[in-house]
Design an enzyme around this catalytic site. Structure first.
Site, PDB file in Angstrom:
ATOM      1  N   ARG A  54       0.824  -1.202   0.000  1.00 27.31           N
ATOM      2  CA  ARG A  54       0.000   0.000   0.000  1.00 27.31           C
ATOM      3  C   ARG A  54       0.862   1.258   0.000  1.00 27.31           C
ATOM      4  O   ARG A  54       0.537   2.251  -0.662  1.00 27.31           O
ATOM      5  CB  ARG A  54      -0.969  -0.003   1.191  1.00 27.31           C
ATOM      6  CG  ARG A  54      -1.988   1.120   1.116  1.00 27.31           C
ATOM      7  CD  ARG A  54      -3.087   0.989   2.148  1.00 27.31           C
ATOM      8  NE  ARG A  54      -2.573   1.112   3.504  1.00 27.31           N
ATOM      9  CZ  ARG A  54      -3.304   0.883   4.606  1.00 27.31           C
ATOM     10  NH1 ARG A  54      -4.569   0.514   4.510  1.00 27.31           N
ATOM     11  NH2 ARG A  54      -2.769   1.019   5.794  1.00 27.31           N
ATOM     12  N   LYS A 153      -2.576   7.229   1.312  1.00 25.70           N
ATOM     13  CA  LYS A 153      -2.220   7.421   2.718  1.00 25.70           C
ATOM     14  C   LYS A 153      -1.072   8.429   2.755  1.00 25.70           C
ATOM     15  O   LYS A 153       0.101   8.079   2.894  1.00 25.70           O
ATOM     16  CB  LYS A 153      -1.847   6.079   3.352  1.00 25.70           C
ATOM     17  CG  LYS A 153      -2.059   6.069   4.839  1.00 25.70           C
ATOM     18  CD  LYS A 153      -2.194   4.659   5.374  1.00 25.70           C
ATOM     19  CE  LYS A 153      -1.961   4.632   6.848  1.00 25.70           C
ATOM     20  NZ  LYS A 153      -2.800   5.552   7.624  1.00 25.70           N
TER      21      LYS A 153
HETATM   22  N1  PXG Z   1      -8.735   5.137   6.981  1.00 24.97           N
HETATM   23  C1  PXG Z   1      -7.723   5.994   7.111  1.00 24.97           C
HETATM   24  C2  PXG Z   1      -7.828   7.348   6.540  1.00 24.97           C
HETATM   25  C3  PXG Z   1      -6.559   5.591   7.791  1.00 24.97           C
HETATM   26  O1  PXG Z   1      -5.543   6.434   7.900  1.00 24.97           O
HETATM   27  C4  PXG Z   1      -7.578   3.423   8.172  1.00 24.97           C
HETATM   28  C5  PXG Z   1      -8.692   3.884   7.480  1.00 24.97           C
HETATM   29  C6  PXG Z   1      -7.544   2.001   8.626  1.00 24.97           C
HETATM   30  O2  PXG Z   1      -6.671   1.260   7.786  1.00 24.97           O
HETATM   31  P1  PXG Z   1      -5.847   0.002   8.278  1.00 24.97           P
HETATM   32  O3  PXG Z   1      -5.076  -0.419   7.078  1.00 24.97           O
HETATM   33  O4  PXG Z   1      -4.978   0.468   9.401  1.00 24.97           O
HETATM   34  O5  PXG Z   1      -6.826  -1.003   8.694  1.00 24.97           O
HETATM   35  C7  PXG Z   1      -6.493   4.295   8.363  1.00 24.97           C
HETATM   36  C8  PXG Z   1      -5.331   3.849   9.174  1.00 24.97           C
HETATM   37  C9  PXG Z   1      -3.152   5.687  14.262  1.00 24.97           C
HETATM   38  C10 PXG Z   1      -3.340   6.030  12.863  1.00 24.97           C
HETATM   39  O6  PXG Z   1      -2.005   5.433  14.638  1.00 24.97           O
HETATM   40  C11 PXG Z   1      -3.831   5.146  11.934  1.00 24.97           C
HETATM   41  C12 PXG Z   1      -4.000   5.538  10.622  1.00 24.97           C
HETATM   42  C13 PXG Z   1      -3.692   6.825  10.325  1.00 24.97           C
HETATM   43  C14 PXG Z   1      -3.207   7.686  11.246  1.00 24.97           C
HETATM   44  C15 PXG Z   1      -3.020   7.305  12.534  1.00 24.97           C
HETATM   45  O7  PXG Z   1      -4.144   5.726  14.982  1.00 24.97           O
HETATM   46  N2  PXG Z   1      -4.421   4.794   9.566  1.00 24.97           N
END
Ligand code: PXG
Length: 294
Positions: A54, A153
């Protein structure tokens, strides 16, 4: 040897207090870069290949050339974890456009920077898995697909931060963001699912939500368990009147939503399908086949 955490920056390790990037780095100046948040469970980096894939897709979308191969990135992540002797950890993998001039033109940044931060994981406060969390629909719309879409991302998370500020002001645990048409998009760093009449529904990524790795696992678990899952536009009304709702994400894992804008979801307690998926997700986490061993 200092017992400070060692941070990887472009192939070198620096103690946390000395791990610094240039103020001319366009990741800092413009949010020009991409990242991943990854978990390590019991010495296994969970879904590392999927996260690296990703990261490369995000980089490709912003024409950012990562100066390492995928395999080299994986090795650098492993080496950083080993150096820090971490078995349960959170990894922040960042690739920024690198140092340029004060203009925004990325052509002025000859080399991207790769940063790997590994840290001990702060266990989520409280017992959210058992009691659920409260949420609110924020007025801040998700970035559209023809803008800084959340499919990428990127380091530009101001949209999520604005929504989080609203949740904080409202006194809710987390914000839910709407897309341009007013339907549910996702949380600030989580994907959203609802359950209605025994069936699961989740919004499409084509309106600007990230294709979550946790959401993908949950989707496959739902299929395995024989639940019907539909990708659909979800209106605020649909979440208010859902039987169950939950978030998925690397940091949150699977967490029940018990309230949306003061409307109780279901009976206000984690529902049976959510609970089943939480239990199954735990099994996935514990299976070393689902990651790369340190
Ligand atoms: N949507 C967004 C916009 C994200 O940034 C997810 C969904 C979930 O994706 P995953 O692949 O993790 O199942 C994310 C995940 C944190 C943190 O540490 C996590 C994310 C971004 C910023 C901070 O809490 N991303």
């Amino acid at each position: 040897m200092s017992n400070e955490l060692q941070i990887y920056i472009d192939g070198e390790y620096y103690p946390k207090s000395q791990a610094k990037i240039s103020v001319y780095d366009h990741g800092f100046l413009y949010g020009d870069g991409v990242f991943e948040g990854i978990r390590v469970y019991n010495g296994v980096v969970f879904k590392l290949k999927e996260h690296v894939d990703r990261l490369y897709r995000s980089a490709h979308a912003i024409t950012l050339r990562i100066p390492l191969t995928k395999e080299e990135i994986i090795q650098a992540v492993i080496e950083t974890l080993r150096k820090n002797n971490l078995k349960d950890a959170y990894i922040r993998l960042v690739v920024s456009r690198g140092v340029g001039d004060l203009g925004l033109d990325p052509r002025k940044c000859p080399k991207a920077s790769v940063i790997i931060i590994t840290d001990s994981i702060s266990i989520r406060a409280g017992n959210a898995e058992e009691v659920g969390i409260t949420t609110m629909l924020s007025w801040v719309r998700r970035n559209p697909v023809d803008s800084t879409t959340h499919e990428i991302k990127s380091l530009n998370y101001l949209n999520s931060i604005l929504a989080k500020i609203e949740a904080n002001a409202y006194g809710a645990d987390e914000a839910i963001c709407l897309e341009s048409n007013g339907c549910i998009a996702e949380g600030v760093g989580e994907n959203v699912f609802i359950v209605k009449n025994g069936e699961l529904l989740t919004p499409p990524t084509s309106t600007g939500a990230l294709a979550g790795i946790t959401a993908d696992i949950v989707t496959k678990l739902a299929e395995k368990l024989g639940y019907k899952l539909t990708i659909a536009n979800l209106t605020p009304f649909m979440i208010f009147t859902a039987d169950e709702a939950f978030f998925t994400g690397t940091a949150m894992e699977v967490v029940p939503i018990r309230e949306v804008n003061k409307r109780q979801i279901g009976d206000g307690k984690p529902g049976p399908i959510t609970q089943k998926l939480i239990a199954e997700f735990q099994k996935v986490i514990e299976d070393p086949a689902n990651g790369v061993k340190i």
